[in-house]
Design a protein around this motif. Structure first.
Motif, PDB file in Angstrom:
ATOM      1  N   ASN A  65       0.817  -1.223   0.000  1.00  0.00           N
ATOM      2  CA  ASN A  65       0.000   0.000   0.000  1.00  0.00           C
ATOM      3  C   ASN A  65       0.845   1.265   0.000  1.00  0.00           C
ATOM      4  OD1 ASN A  65      -2.495  -1.342   0.014  1.00  0.00           O
ATOM      5  ND2 ASN A  65      -2.274  -1.753   2.198  1.00  0.00           N
ATOM      6  N   LYS A  66       2.095   1.148  -0.398  1.00  0.00           N
ATOM      7  CA  LYS A  66       2.980   2.315  -0.442  1.00  0.00           C
ATOM      8  C   LYS A  66       2.647   3.177  -1.658  1.00  0.00           C
ATOM      9  CE  LYS A  66       6.829   0.280   2.101  1.00  0.00           C
ATOM     10  NZ  LYS A  66       6.270  -0.969   2.476  1.00  0.00           N
ATOM     11  N   GLY A  67       3.258   4.346  -1.737  1.00  0.00           N
ATOM     12  CA  GLY A  67       2.987   5.285  -2.812  1.00  0.00           C
ATOM     13  C   GLY A  67       3.326   4.739  -4.193  1.00  0.00           C
ATOM     14  N   ILE A  68       2.624   5.246  -5.185  1.00  0.00           N
ATOM     15  CA  ILE A  68       2.837   4.836  -6.576  1.00  0.00           C
ATOM     16  C   ILE A  68       4.019   5.609  -7.148  1.00  0.00           C
ATOM     17  CG2 ILE A  68       1.842   4.809  -8.889  1.00  0.00           C
ATOM     18  CD1 ILE A  68      -0.933   4.534  -7.521  1.00  0.00           C
ATOM     19  N   LEU A  69       4.933   4.887  -7.770  1.00  0.00           N
ATOM     20  CA  LEU A  69       6.076   5.493  -8.448  1.00  0.00           C
ATOM     21  C   LEU A  69       5.877   5.341  -9.946  1.00  0.00           C
ATOM     22  CD1 LEU A  69       8.898   3.973  -6.218  1.00  0.00           C
ATOM     23  CD2 LEU A  69       7.919   6.268  -6.062  1.00  0.00           C
ATOM     24  N   GLN A  70       6.400   6.278 -10.714  1.00  0.00           N
ATOM     25  CA  GLN A  70       6.284   6.157 -12.167  1.00  0.00           C
ATOM     26  C   GLN A  70       7.561   6.622 -12.838  1.00  0.00           C
ATOM     27  OE1 GLN A  70       2.953   8.913 -13.030  1.00  0.00           O
ATOM     28  NE2 GLN A  70       4.328   9.824 -14.539  1.00  0.00           N
ATOM     29  N   GLU A  71       7.813   6.053 -14.019  1.00  0.00           N
ATOM     30  CA  GLU A  71       8.974   6.403 -14.823  1.00  0.00           C
ATOM     31  C   GLU A  71       8.626   6.142 -16.273  1.00  0.00           C
ATOM     32  OE1 GLU A  71      11.801   8.190 -14.747  1.00  0.00           O
ATOM     33  OE2 GLU A  71      11.890   7.815 -12.619  1.00  0.00           O
ATOM     34  N   ARG A  72       9.205   6.881 -17.169  1.00  0.00           N
ATOM     35  CA  ARG A  72       8.987   6.675 -18.608  1.00  0.00           C
ATOM     36  C   ARG A  72       9.592   5.349 -19.043  1.00  0.00           C
ATOM     37  NH1 ARG A  72       5.176   9.660 -19.938  1.00  0.00           N
ATOM     38  NH2 ARG A  72       5.327  11.802 -19.321  1.00  0.00           N
ATOM     39  N   GLU A  73       8.829   4.579 -19.774  1.00  0.00           N
ATOM     40  CA  GLU A  73       9.246   3.303 -20.362  1.00  0.00           C
ATOM     41  C   GLU A  73       9.821   2.329 -19.331  1.00  0.00           C
ATOM     42  OE1 GLU A  73      11.347   3.682 -24.098  1.00  0.00           O
ATOM     43  OE2 GLU A  73      10.226   5.504 -24.577  1.00  0.00           O
ATOM     44  N   GLY A  74       9.453   2.499 -18.070  1.00  0.00           N
ATOM     45  CA  GLY A  74       9.752   1.506 -17.044  1.00  0.00           C
ATOM     46  C   GLY A  74      11.150   1.465 -16.507  1.00  0.00           C
ATOM     47  N   LEU A  75      11.985   2.452 -16.798  1.00  0.00           N
ATOM     48  CA  LEU A  75      13.383   2.428 -16.385  1.00  0.00           C
ATOM     49  C   LEU A  75      13.598   3.313 -15.162  1.00  0.00           C
ATOM     50  CD1 LEU A  75      15.745   0.872 -17.536  1.00  0.00           C
ATOM     51  CD2 LEU A  75      16.403   2.921 -18.795  1.00  0.00           C
ATOM     52  N   PHE A  76      13.697   2.680 -13.996  1.00  0.00           N
ATOM     53  CA  PHE A  76      13.956   3.386 -12.746  1.00  0.00           C
ATOM     54  C   PHE A  76      15.469   3.367 -12.523  1.00  0.00           C
ATOM     55  CE2 PHE A  76       9.638   2.009 -12.658  1.00  0.00           C
ATOM     56  CZ  PHE A  76       8.940   2.977 -11.947  1.00  0.00           C
ATOM     57  N   ARG A  77      16.149   4.447 -12.930  1.00  0.00           N
ATOM     58  CA  ARG A  77      17.617   4.488 -12.935  1.00  0.00           C
ATOM     59  C   ARG A  77      18.236   4.471 -11.547  1.00  0.00           C
ATOM     60  NH1 ARG A  77      19.261   4.946 -18.058  1.00  0.00           N
ATOM     61  NH2 ARG A  77      17.815   5.894 -19.528  1.00  0.00           N
ATOM     62  N   ASN A  78      17.516   4.964 -10.559  1.00  0.00           N
ATOM     63  CA  ASN A  78      17.990   4.853  -9.188  1.00  0.00           C
ATOM     64  C   ASN A  78      17.066   3.860  -8.488  1.00  0.00           C
ATOM     65  OD1 ASN A  78      18.876   5.033  -6.607  1.00  0.00           O
ATOM     66  ND2 ASN A  78      18.468   7.207  -6.346  1.00  0.00           N
ATOM     67  N   GLY A  79      17.410   2.599  -8.593  1.00  0.00           N
ATOM     68  CA  GLY A  79      16.524   1.545  -8.114  1.00  0.00           C
ATOM     69  C   GLY A  79      16.618   1.235  -6.639  1.00  0.00           C
TER      70      GLY A  79
END
Length: 135
Positions: A65-79
Motif C-alpha cells: 500500500n505504499k505510494g505509486i512510483l512512475q517512470e517513462r518506459e519503465g526504467l527506474f535508474r535509481n533503483g
C-alpha cells in the motif's frame, strides 16, 4: 507446505544471470521475475518494469500500500528505493501499456526476493576476481 519449502520456492521464482566483460572491465547481474528486472551494473542499481513499452509512456509500480512510483518506459535508474521496498514488501503491482497499446497489469509476489537479491550480490562480488581470463 512448510515454511522452508515456501522460502525455497519463493527464492527459486527469481532468475539470476551474472556476467563479467573482460574488455570493458564491467560487472553486471540481472535478476528477474515476470515483468520486474533488477540490474546491478558496476556500482549502480536499475529497476526495469515490463518490456515492449509504448514509446515515452509512463510505467507505474507500487509495493503493497505504499505510494505509486512512475517512470517513462519503465526504467527506474535509481533503483535503490524500490529494492528497499521489495525487500520488506509482499506484492508489487505494475501497470504499463505495451507497443500494441494494450494495458498490462501484474501482481507479483515478492516471496524470496531478499534471498535472491543476496544471492545475486554474492555472485556479483565474485565476478572478475580472476582477471587473467583467456578465451
Amino acid at each position: 507446505m512448510d515454511l522452508i519449502e515456501n522460502k525455497l520456492l519463493g527464492r527459486a521464482s527469481w532468475k539470476i544471470k551474472c556476467q563479467y566483460k573482460v574488455f570493458e572491465d564491467m560487472k553486471a547481474c540481472v535478476m528477474s521475475k515476470g515483468p520486474i528486472s533488477i540490474l546491478h551494473v558496476n556500482y549502480q542499481y536499475i529497476v526495469n518494469i515490463g518490456e515492449k513499452h509504448l514509446k515515452d509512456n509512463p510505467v507505474f509500480i507500487h509495493v503493497d500500500n505504499k505510494g505509486i512510483l512512475q517512470e517513462r518506459e519503465g526504467l527506474f535508474r535509481n533503483g535503490s528505493e524500490l529494492i528497499k521496498q521489495f525487500k520488506s514488501g509482499n506484492y508489487a503491482f505494475t501497470r504499463f501499456q505495451n507497443n500494441k497499446k494494450q494495458l498490462i497489469e501484474n501482481k507479483i509476489s515478492l516471496d524470496g526476493f531478499t534471498d535472491a537479491f543476496n544471492d545475486m550480490e554474492v555472485q556479483f562480488s565474485k565476478l572478475g576476481n580472476d582477471r587473467n581470463y583467456s578465451f
